[in-house]
Motif scaffolding. Structure first.
Motif, PDB file in Angstrom:
ATOM      1  N   LEU A   4      39.479  -8.948  12.917  1.00  0.00           N
ATOM      2  CA  LEU A   4      39.647  -8.582  11.520  1.00  0.00           C
ATOM      3  C   LEU A   4      39.741  -9.899  10.768  1.00  0.00           C
ATOM      4  O   LEU A   4      40.678 -10.680  11.003  1.00  0.00           O
ATOM      5  N   VAL A   5      38.798 -10.146   9.878  1.00  0.00           N
ATOM      6  CA  VAL A   5      38.725 -11.431   9.199  1.00  0.00           C
ATOM      7  C   VAL A   5      38.807 -11.217   7.690  1.00  0.00           C
ATOM      8  O   VAL A   5      37.880 -10.671   7.076  1.00  0.00           O
ATOM      9  N   GLU A   6      39.920 -11.674   7.112  1.00  0.00           N
ATOM     10  CA  GLU A   6      40.119 -11.534   5.667  1.00  0.00           C
ATOM     11  C   GLU A   6      39.471 -12.687   4.915  1.00  0.00           C
ATOM     12  O   GLU A   6      39.341 -13.804   5.438  1.00  0.00           O
ATOM     13  N   SER A   7      39.116 -12.398   3.673  1.00  0.00           N
ATOM     14  CA  SER A   7      38.615 -13.435   2.774  1.00  0.00           C
ATOM     15  C   SER A   7      38.908 -13.007   1.344  1.00  0.00           C
ATOM     16  O   SER A   7      39.215 -11.837   1.090  1.00  0.00           O
ATOM     17  N   GLY A   8      38.818 -13.983   0.431  1.00  0.00           N
ATOM     18  CA  GLY A   8      38.953 -13.663  -0.981  1.00  0.00           C
ATOM     19  C   GLY A   8      40.260 -14.073  -1.620  1.00  0.00           C
ATOM     20  O   GLY A   8      40.442 -13.898  -2.829  1.00  0.00           O
ATOM     21  N   GLY A   9      41.189 -14.605  -0.841  1.00  0.00           N
ATOM     22  CA  GLY A   9      42.441 -15.048  -1.434  1.00  0.00           C
ATOM     23  C   GLY A   9      42.243 -16.287  -2.288  1.00  0.00           C
ATOM     24  O   GLY A   9      41.161 -16.867  -2.333  1.00  0.00           O
ATOM     25  N   GLY A  10      43.290 -16.683  -2.988  1.00  0.00           N
ATOM     26  CA  GLY A  10      43.198 -17.866  -3.824  1.00  0.00           C
ATOM     27  C   GLY A  10      44.310 -17.929  -4.834  1.00  0.00           C
ATOM     28  O   GLY A  10      45.323 -17.220  -4.714  1.00  0.00           O
ATOM     29  N   LEU A  11      44.117 -18.794  -5.821  1.00  0.00           N
ATOM     30  CA  LEU A  11      45.099 -19.005  -6.884  1.00  0.00           C
ATOM     31  C   LEU A  11      44.586 -18.369  -8.166  1.00  0.00           C
ATOM     32  O   LEU A  11      43.430 -18.573  -8.550  1.00  0.00           O
ATOM     33  N   VAL A  12      45.452 -17.611  -8.820  1.00  0.00           N
ATOM     34  CA  VAL A  12      45.067 -16.935 -10.052  1.00  0.00           C
ATOM     35  C   VAL A  12      46.282 -16.909 -10.988  1.00  0.00           C
ATOM     36  O   VAL A  12      47.430 -16.926 -10.533  1.00  0.00           O
ATOM     37  N   GLN A  13      46.029 -16.886 -12.271  1.00  0.00           N
ATOM     38  CA  GLN A  13      47.117 -16.788 -13.246  1.00  0.00           C
ATOM     39  C   GLN A  13      47.597 -15.342 -13.369  1.00  0.00           C
ATOM     40  O   GLN A  13      46.830 -14.400 -13.105  1.00  0.00           O
ATOM     41  N   ALA A  14      48.831 -15.196 -13.763  1.00  0.00           N
ATOM     42  CA  ALA A  14      49.374 -13.859 -13.991  1.00  0.00           C
ATOM     43  C   ALA A  14      48.493 -13.094 -14.969  1.00  0.00           C
ATOM     44  O   ALA A  14      48.022 -13.650 -15.962  1.00  0.00           O
ATOM     45  N   GLY A  15      48.264 -11.831 -14.633  1.00  0.00           N
ATOM     46  CA  GLY A  15      47.383 -11.012 -15.444  1.00  0.00           C
ATOM     47  C   GLY A  15      45.946 -11.011 -14.964  1.00  0.00           C
ATOM     48  O   GLY A  15      45.135 -10.195 -15.427  1.00  0.00           O
ATOM     49  N   GLY A  16      45.626 -11.914 -14.059  1.00  0.00           N
ATOM     50  CA  GLY A  16      44.273 -12.015 -13.548  1.00  0.00           C
ATOM     51  C   GLY A  16      44.005 -11.050 -12.411  1.00  0.00           C
ATOM     52  O   GLY A  16      44.840 -10.219 -12.057  1.00  0.00           O
ATOM     53  N   SER A  17      42.806 -11.194 -11.826  1.00  0.00           N
ATOM     54  CA  SER A  17      42.360 -10.290 -10.761  1.00  0.00           C
ATOM     55  C   SER A  17      41.826 -11.070  -9.571  1.00  0.00           C
ATOM     56  O   SER A  17      41.306 -12.190  -9.735  1.00  0.00           O
ATOM     57  N   LEU A  18      41.950 -10.478  -8.403  1.00  0.00           N
ATOM     58  CA  LEU A  18      41.357 -11.006  -7.177  1.00  0.00           C
ATOM     59  C   LEU A  18      40.912  -9.839  -6.327  1.00  0.00           C
ATOM     60  O   LEU A  18      41.508  -8.762  -6.371  1.00  0.00           O
ATOM     61  N   GLY A  19      39.863 -10.065  -5.532  1.00  0.00           N
ATOM     62  CA  GLY A  19      39.412  -9.062  -4.588  1.00  0.00           C
ATOM     63  C   GLY A  19      39.455  -9.607  -3.181  1.00  0.00           C
ATOM     64  O   GLY A  19      38.942 -10.697  -2.918  1.00  0.00           O
ATOM     65  N   LEU A  20      40.092  -8.881  -2.283  1.00  0.00           N
ATOM     66  CA  LEU A  20      40.158  -9.272  -0.880  1.00  0.00           C
ATOM     67  C   LEU A  20      39.182  -8.428  -0.072  1.00  0.00           C
ATOM     68  O   LEU A  20      38.957  -7.251  -0.388  1.00  0.00           O
ATOM     69  N   SER A  21      38.649  -9.024   0.980  1.00  0.00           N
ATOM     70  CA  SER A  21      37.785  -8.312   1.916  1.00  0.00           C
ATOM     71  C   SER A  21      38.297  -8.533   3.322  1.00  0.00           C
ATOM     72  O   SER A  21      38.922  -9.561   3.611  1.00  0.00           O
ATOM     73  N   CYS A  22      38.010  -7.579   4.197  1.00  0.00           N
ATOM     74  CA  CYS A  22      38.374  -7.691   5.608  1.00  0.00           C
ATOM     75  C   CYS A  22      37.194  -7.180   6.424  1.00  0.00           C
ATOM     76  O   CYS A  22      36.907  -5.980   6.428  1.00  0.00           O
ATOM     77  N   ALA A  23      36.502  -8.096   7.078  1.00  0.00           N
ATOM     78  CA  ALA A  23      35.364  -7.740   7.922  1.00  0.00           C
ATOM     79  C   ALA A  23      35.866  -7.406   9.318  1.00  0.00           C
ATOM     80  O   ALA A  23      36.582  -8.205   9.931  1.00  0.00           O
ATOM     81  N   VAL A  24      35.482  -6.237   9.800  1.00  0.00           N
ATOM     82  CA  VAL A  24      35.987  -5.722  11.081  1.00  0.00           C
ATOM     83  C   VAL A  24      34.869  -5.686  12.110  1.00  0.00           C
ATOM     84  O   VAL A  24      33.747  -5.245  11.819  1.00  0.00           O
TER      85      VAL A  24
END
Length: 125
Positions: A4-24
């Motif tokens: 299970l390999v996650e990706s998509g994390g990072g640094l974002v300001q409050a109120g912002g958006s991020l999308g995470l993925s997990c390849a299985v």
């Protein structure tokens, strides 16, 4: 070998958006319930969201309801977590999880069968 390999994390300001993925890979994706957990510094691992193997039902921690959306793509064997209106208290390492049984807020993390390596999400104020 199950991965299970996650990706998509990072640094974002409050109120912002991020999308995470997990390849299985290495397991029959459509047969497993999937979820996301997170662990903030100095805190215990906590449930974030889950989705049934069918994709027809989802569950969320109260702290993320209305802001996070979990989804899955059986064709590409990928789990997703869309995070909107992020808050500094969402800062944590996020882990993808797979279990043949149910995953949910009342289910202890130690029954999860497979884990990803985690991806860091940092929300600045």
């Amino acid at each position: 070998q199950v991965q299970l390999v996650e990706s998509g994390g990072g640094l974002v300001q409050a109120g912002g958006s991020l999308g995470l993925s997990c390849a299985v890979s290495g397991l029959p994706f459509s047969a497993y319930n999937m979820g996301w957990f997170r662990q903030a510094p100095g805190k215990e691992l906590e449930f974030v969201a889950a989705i049934l193997r069918s994709g027809g039902s989802t569950d969320y921690a109260d702290s993320v309801k209305g802001r996070f959306t979990i989804s899955r793509d059986s064709t590409n064997k990928t789990l997703y977590l869309q995070m909107n209106n992020l808050k500094p208290e969402d800062t944590a390492v996020y882990f993808c999880a797979a279990r043949f049984g149910i995953i949910g807020p009342s289910v202890a993390p130690d029954v999860v069968q497979y884990w990803g390596q985690g991806t860091q999400v940092t929300v600045s104020s």
